[in-house]
Design a protein around this motif. Structure first.
Motif, PDB file in Angstrom:
ATOM      1  N   UNK A  10      38.062  -2.767 -16.866  1.00  0.00           N
ATOM      2  CA  UNK A  10      37.010  -2.272 -15.973  1.00  0.00           C
ATOM      3  C   UNK A  10      37.517  -1.125 -15.115  1.00  0.00           C
ATOM      4  N   UNK A  11      36.592  -0.236 -14.748  1.00  0.00           N
ATOM      5  CA  UNK A  11      36.868   0.830 -13.787  1.00  0.00           C
ATOM      6  C   UNK A  11      36.440   0.312 -12.416  1.00  0.00           C
ATOM      7  N   UNK A  12      37.408  -0.008 -11.581  1.00  0.00           N
ATOM      8  CA  UNK A  12      37.100  -0.659 -10.295  1.00  0.00           C
ATOM      9  C   UNK A  12      36.633   0.325  -9.229  1.00  0.00           C
ATOM     10  N   UNK A  13      36.538   1.618  -9.584  1.00  0.00           N
ATOM     11  CA  UNK A  13      35.915   2.565  -8.653  1.00  0.00           C
ATOM     12  C   UNK A  13      34.402   2.621  -8.885  1.00  0.00           C
ATOM     13  N   UNK A  14      33.921   1.857  -9.840  1.00  0.00           N
ATOM     14  CA  UNK A  14      32.495   1.772 -10.157  1.00  0.00           C
ATOM     15  C   UNK A  14      31.923   0.520  -9.496  1.00  0.00           C
ATOM     16  N   UNK A  15      31.110   0.698  -8.475  1.00  0.00           N
ATOM     17  CA  UNK A  15      30.577  -0.436  -7.714  1.00  0.00           C
ATOM     18  C   UNK A  15      29.770  -1.390  -8.595  1.00  0.00           C
ATOM     19  N   UNK A  44      43.847   7.841  -5.182  1.00  0.00           N
ATOM     20  CA  UNK A  44      42.390   7.962  -5.020  1.00  0.00           C
ATOM     21  C   UNK A  44      41.673   6.713  -5.523  1.00  0.00           C
ATOM     22  N   UNK A  45      42.070   6.222  -6.688  1.00  0.00           N
ATOM     23  CA  UNK A  45      41.439   5.003  -7.221  1.00  0.00           C
ATOM     24  C   UNK A  45      41.715   3.800  -6.337  1.00  0.00           C
ATOM     25  N   UNK A  46      42.923   3.735  -5.783  1.00  0.00           N
ATOM     26  CA  UNK A  46      43.283   2.648  -4.872  1.00  0.00           C
ATOM     27  C   UNK A  46      42.375   2.649  -3.646  1.00  0.00           C
ATOM     28  N   UNK A  47      42.168   3.824  -3.074  1.00  0.00           N
ATOM     29  CA  UNK A  47      41.334   3.947  -1.866  1.00  0.00           C
ATOM     30  C   UNK A  47      39.876   3.646  -2.194  1.00  0.00           C
ATOM     31  N   UNK A  48      39.371   4.220  -3.270  1.00  0.00           N
ATOM     32  CA  UNK A  48      37.970   3.997  -3.638  1.00  0.00           C
ATOM     33  C   UNK A  48      37.704   2.533  -3.970  1.00  0.00           C
ATOM     34  N   UNK A  49      38.634   1.900  -4.663  1.00  0.00           N
ATOM     35  CA  UNK A  49      38.482   0.476  -4.996  1.00  0.00           C
ATOM     36  C   UNK A  49      38.443  -0.373  -3.738  1.00  0.00           C
ATOM     37  N   UNK A  50      39.349  -0.086  -2.794  1.00  0.00           N
ATOM     38  CA  UNK A  50      39.361  -0.811  -1.513  1.00  0.00           C
ATOM     39  C   UNK A  50      38.030  -0.658  -0.799  1.00  0.00           C
ATOM     40  N   UNK A  51      37.532   0.566  -0.761  1.00  0.00           N
ATOM     41  CA  UNK A  51      36.258   0.845  -0.086  1.00  0.00           C
ATOM     42  C   UNK A  51      35.112   0.092  -0.741  1.00  0.00           C
ATOM     43  N   UNK A  52      35.087   0.099  -2.056  1.00  0.00           N
ATOM     44  CA  UNK A  52      34.029  -0.610  -2.788  1.00  0.00           C
ATOM     45  C   UNK A  52      34.074  -2.114  -2.514  1.00  0.00           C
ATOM     46  N   UNK A  53      35.272  -2.677  -2.525  1.00  0.00           N
ATOM     47  CA  UNK A  53      35.414  -4.111  -2.286  1.00  0.00           C
ATOM     48  C   UNK A  53      34.948  -4.501  -0.887  1.00  0.00           C
ATOM     49  N   UNK A  54      35.268  -3.662   0.104  1.00  0.00           N
ATOM     50  CA  UNK A  54      34.803  -3.939   1.478  1.00  0.00           C
ATOM     51  C   UNK A  54      33.278  -3.879   1.530  1.00  0.00           C
TER      52      UNK A  54
END
Length: 219
Positions: free
Chosen positions: A51-56, A79-89
């Motif tokens: 899965x692409x975890x930057x995809x909500x 960038x993927x680390x930050x975007x994934x964290x943001x999506x999870x929050x």
């Protein structure tokens, strides 16, 4: 109730977390964008997903919100680390631990809501350096920028003395929280009992005080 985790990123760091959590009896969903890595963990993790975890939408479809703890172990792609964290929050994950590449990465992660940020390479470097620099230091764990827990072997210089004889807390401002003696761990050790050669002291305190104790008492 069995604990449930998600590990995102199945490199050396993330992969080792998956294996240890499974060994401890936890349910683990292992996620990576690289199919070959996911295949490697198909028979190890409870569930292994590409899965692409930057995809909500992808995150929501996996039901990640229902897991109690998500560990983001993405390697070099900050960038993927930050975007994934943001999506999870944003989707309401309760607890998020993230691997950081550097201090700037950590600052961003904390600002967007990461609950815990780890620096495995840096922390391991600090532990190894402390082990190398002193023959008496067996292990080192940084608690903050100024405080640590350290394991120190009792040498000939202090063997036979009790904790009260050494007066470590008053003289150095550090605390012995336990003593390892062979396979036994003695929590809150008797202060009047003589320490034995090769006992291991588990000490907590400020780094400056620990180093002063090492230099004056153990060197």
């Amino acid at each position: 109730m069995q604990k449930e985790f998600v590990v995102i990123g199945l490199g050396r760091f993330g992969g080792s977390i998956v294996k240890e959590l499974v060994n401890q009896g936890a349910d683990v969903m292992a996620i990576d964008i690289v199919p070959e890595r996911v295949d490697e963990f198909a028979t190890i993790a409870t569930q292994a997903v590409v899965a692409d975890t930057t995809d909500e939408a992808a995150l929501k479809s996996l039901g990640i919100r229902n897991f109690e703890h998500v560990i983001i172990a993405i390697g070099d792609d900050i960038q993927s680390s930050i975007l994934t964290t943001l999506m999870l929050k944003e989707i309401g994950v309760k607890r998020i631990t993230v691997k950081a590449q550097n201090d700037y990465h950590e600052k961003v992660l904390r600002k967007i809501g990461a609950d815990q940020v780890v620096h495995p390479e840096r922390d391991m470097g600090i532990r190894i350096a402390n082990n190398i620099i002193s023959n008496n230091v067996l292990d080192y764990l940084e608690l903050s920028d100024e405080h640590s827990i350290i394991e120190i072997r009792v040498n000939e210089k202090i063997a036979g003395h009790s904790i009260i004889d050494l007066d470590i807390r008053a003289r150095y401002g550090i605390n012995i929280v336990a003593v390892k003696r062979g396979n036994e761990i003695i929590v809150s050790p008797q202060v009047d009992e003589p320490l034995k050669l090769n006992d291991v002291l588990i000490i907590i305190g400020a780094d400056v005080d620990i180093h002063r104790f090492e230099k004056k008492v153990l060197s």
